[in-house]
Write an enzyme that holds these catalytic residues in place. Structure first.
Site, PDB file in Angstrom:
ATOM      1  N   ASP A 265      13.682   1.257   9.947  1.00 32.50           N
ATOM      2  CA  ASP A 265      14.275   1.342   8.617  1.00 32.50           C
ATOM      3  C   ASP A 265      13.407   0.519   7.662  1.00 32.50           C
ATOM      4  OD1 ASP A 265      15.890   1.980   6.512  1.00 32.50           O
ATOM      5  OD2 ASP A 265      17.762   1.635   7.561  1.00 32.50           O
TER       6      ASP A 265
HETATM    7  C1  BGC Z   1      18.082   3.093   4.475  1.00 29.44           C
HETATM    8  C2  BGC Z   1      17.666   4.341   5.221  1.00 29.44           C
HETATM    9  C3  BGC Z   1      16.665   5.138   4.427  1.00 29.44           C
HETATM   10  C4  BGC Z   1      15.491   4.262   4.075  1.00 29.44           C
HETATM   11  C5  BGC Z   1      14.414   4.975   3.296  1.00 29.44           C
HETATM   12  C6  BGC Z   1      16.891   2.326   3.933  1.00 29.44           C
HETATM   13  O1  BGC Z   1      17.280   1.333   3.060  1.00 29.44           O
HETATM   14  O2  BGC Z   1      18.838   2.260   5.314  1.00 29.44           O
HETATM   15  O3  BGC Z   1      18.816   5.096   5.516  1.00 29.44           O
HETATM   16  O4  BGC Z   1      16.280   6.275   5.124  1.00 29.44           O
HETATM   17  O5  BGC Z   1      15.960   3.169   3.301  1.00 29.44           O
HETATM   18  O6  BGC Z   1      14.793   5.208   2.001  1.00 29.44           O
END
Ligand code: BGC
Length: 719
Positions: A265
């Site tokens: 993430d």
């Molecule tokens: C989120 C993810 C997301 C990623 C990219 C993160 O803050 O938890 O779900 O895919 O950002 O935007």
């Protein structure tokens, strides 16, 4: 993912040509800065990285004009010409906005959910995106957690069915097809169990809860062939998921057989330092890569330290190779080596994105997501020739909030609000008056009188309350699930006029609406329904569509009951009204305001004649349970027939009931049908004391009905 041995050979050949730096490049992912969903990292020159083979995938590029430019650099100007993957959060539609995923779960309609992903994939792919960071599979039992909007709610079985539908919708039979993308199941795992419903917070889960509740949707996604998985921000049992070798390697890869790639993430590799398991980014990179996290999203730690770590022997090059292999496998699965651009045609992008039929589908899906909670004296549906209607509330005409949080490229200017939907539905002779009435931000009541006056001068009031789109979603947790600002005062003032009132709740999560349920005659849960929200609501309000949504999350009476979910345990001291010393509250019933699976219709469905094909079942046998469902009304309607099972006595305590099947059926006026479910031993399995799956002989209760609390029930014996 299924890939041929020929492709595996191609991957080996390519890997043999790659320098260590090029391998590490495949494991680095950066954003172009278009959208930030976390802390801003160090700025990078993405074109230069692409030319150097120092980046393998990017996120937040949208539109073929931009994706083409950088893909051409990667393919034509880097030494090995390895194409990039373009990741993007396509959570509920790409540009045509669909209902938030939690709302979609309320449809219990797998076909529509799959189709919504198919359309989202078609639009995203036409716009150059080939990798969607979706579906979000985190089971969520706590509505304080803002990210409940992104998932399927509280139930593992429903969540697993939806996981399968979403992966199929996004990837189809082949993610390489022009109108499909690679899916990314997230957030692996337990993220929804954040203590106190606070985002990113610690999760303390037993292995049993993890296996019974949180893991199955991921296993379903793997079985459906999901191409990638994103580990969650949280820790489990002291080990952050970004460093959790056991859950990634032993469970996900070895046990479930996942063979796609894992992407961290946002800056989660770096966050291992704040978690306190790594002293610095270099240690963080070691832990993450050795745990099996192939791609580092936005933290830059892999780019900075992996080469050094290999030189020092802290990370074996074979580990890097393994990760690169996984990334290349995804690229081959997308057929990027032959067709690096699925689309470069701006004209095609324009035609596909926001195609009129996509908006039409959005409306069709949205109305199926609406849950009718209360309809005293059949106040709904409303007549279209009603003389006057007051539409009030701070969300009645808010386009942005109708669309919901995290709406990708959705243009909220094109959204239809409830006010617009009502206006479009009624004839010219109906006077529709609008007043916001209050602010949802603060207790400014200066506009209350205008709203009250509008209601007093109308035959009926439609009050739209709820929350801002961005009050839910990531990093949007709440400690209060009552309506914010002056909304409480507004609904009371409207109620005091004595006019008939319909409340439309437009929210990303269940709200605590006990007062409203006590006092307001008609209530619909309308979520954040996307680009055609207002049309869908009007379709239900005026009876052009017979509501059929069922709650995918329990609605609590008060925040004090949270977490509250239907498939809890009985305890040694179950509820007993006459006994103080049992599991209950002094100041509240245990029961929710509305249970999981609940939702009314303008039709009345009666259940009768529950019967089993046999009262006994051998372990390798299948028995059937049947029920007659009758539509005792003059309208065609849809009903979700739900099957729950309870194991009465087992070596490990079992939930009071667990969803094991459902069928969404349609019955015309006065029609009845016999609905049949099969029961097999696998449906009766659970994890024994040694955490192996077992089935134990004994007595089971089977429940069939229209919600988790309104079922017919009977028992059978497993021999
Ligand atoms: C989120 C993810 C997301 C990623 C990219 C993160 O803050 O938890 O779900 O895919 O950002 O935007």
């Amino acid at each position: 993912m299924k890939l041929s041995t020929e492709i595996e050979r191609k991957i080996d050949t390519l890997l043999a040509q790659m320098t260590l730096a090029e391998k590490i490049g495949q494991l680095a992912q950066y954003t172009n800065g278009a959208e930030l969903t976390g802390p801003e990292g160090e700025p990078v020159d993405l074109n230069r990285l692409a030319r150097d083979g120092a980046v393998g995938s990017v996120l937040n590029y949208t539109g073929v004009a931009d994706t083409k430019k950088i893909q051409d650099i990667a393919v034509n100007e880097s030494r090995l010409g390895i194409p990039l993957m373009f990741g993007y959060d396509v959570i509920h539609g790409y540009k045509t906005g669909f209902p938030i995923p939690l709302a979609q779960a309320a449809s219990w309609n797998m076909e529509l959910i799959e189709k919504s992903e198919q359309i989202a994939a078609r639009e995203a792919s036409a716009a150059g995106v080939n990798w969607a960071f979706t579906p979000m599979l985190d089971i969520a039992r706590d509505p304080r957690w803002g990210r409940v909007i992104e998932g399927a709610g509280e139930d593992t079985y429903l969540g697993s069915r939806i996981a399968t539908a979403r992966v199929r919708g996004l990837q189809g039979d082949n993610p390489a097809a022009k109108d499909r993308v690679l899916a990314c199941a997230k957030h692996y795992v337990g993220y929804g169990a954040a203590q106190a419903g606070r985002d990113y917070f610690t999760c303390d889960l037993t292995e049993r809860t993890l296996r019974e509740v949180y893991l199955p949707p991921f296993q379903a996604a793997v079985t459906a062939g999901v191409g990638s998985i994103m580990p969650a921000f949280n820790e489990i049992d002291g080990v952050p998921m970004t460093a959790n070798k056991t859950l990634i390697k032993d469970v996900l890869i070895d046990e479930f057989g996942f063979n796609g790639c894992l992407v961290s993430d946002w800056t989660a590799v770096h966050e291992l330092v704040a978690h306190g398991v790594a002293a610095n980014d270099k240690e963080a990179a070691t832990l993450a890569i050795n745990a099996g996290v192939d791609i580092d999203m936005c933290s830059g730690s892999y780019s900075k330290y992996l080469a050094e770590l290999v030189a020092e022997g802290a990370v074996e090059e074979a580990v890097i190779d393994d990760s690169v292999r996984r990334v290349l496998r995804s690229k081959f699965a997308l057929n990027l080596f032959e067709l690096p651009h699925k689309n470069t045609d701006l004209e095609l992008e324009r035609r596909v994105v926001e195609a009129p039929e996509h908006f039409e589908f959005s409306r069709q899906l949205a109305r199926e997501c609406i849950v009718l909670l209360k309809n005293q004296n059949a106040l709904l549906p409303l007549a279209k020739d009603i003389t006057s209607i007051a539409v009030v509330g701070p969300f009645a005409d808010s386009k942005q909030d109708a669309c919901g949080a995290w709406r990708a490229q959705t243009d909220s200017n094109k959204a239809v609000t409830v006010l617009a939907g009502v206006r479009a539905a009624v004839g010219n002779n109906t006077v529709v008056t609008y007043a916001a009435g209050c602010s949802a931000e603060h207790k400014d009541l200066s506009e209350l009188a205008t709203a009250v006056q509008a209601v007093e001068q109308s035959d009926i009031a439609i009050v739209v309350l709820g929350e801002f789109a961005d009050s839910s979603g990531e990093a949007a947790c709440l400690t209060d699930l009552n309506f914010s600002g002056g909304q409480g005062e507004l609904i009371r003032a409207v109620h005091a006029t004595g006019k008939p009132v319909v409340l439309v709740v437009q929210s990303g999560r269940p709200f605590t609406i006990a007062w409203e349920v006590e006092n307001i005659p008609a209530i619909i849960q309308a979520w954040h329904l996307g680009s055609r929200a207002g049309n869908a609501v009007a379709d239900v309000l005026f009876g052009d569509f017979n509501p059929c949504g069922k709650l995918p999350m329990t609605m609590p009476r008060s925040i004090g009951q949270v977490p509250i979910f239907y498939n809890c345990k009985n305890t040694g001291r179950p509820f007993d009204a006459d006994n103080k010393y049992c599991s209950k509250y002094l100041d509240s019933p245990n029961t929710p305001l509305y249970p999981f699976g609940f939702g009314l219709s303008y039709s009345r469905f009666d259940y009768s004649n529950l019967r089993l094909s046999s009262p006994e079942m051998a372990i390798d046998d299948i028995i059937t349970v049947s029920v007659d469902v009758t539509n005792n009304s003059s309208r065609t309607g849809k009903e979700v027939v739900q099957l729950y099972i309870h194991d009465l006595v087992a070596s490990i305590t079992r939930p009071v009931m667990e969803l094991k099947g459902f069928q969404k059926i349609e019955l015309t006026a006065s029609e009845w049908k016999t609905i049949v479910f099969e029961i097999s031993a696998t449906m009766l399995e659970f994890y024994g004391a040694d955490m192996q799956k077992i089935v134990e002989a004994g007595e089971f209760t089977v429940f069939l009905g229209g919600s988790s609390q309104e079922c017919l029930q009977t028992n059978f014996i497993l021999k």
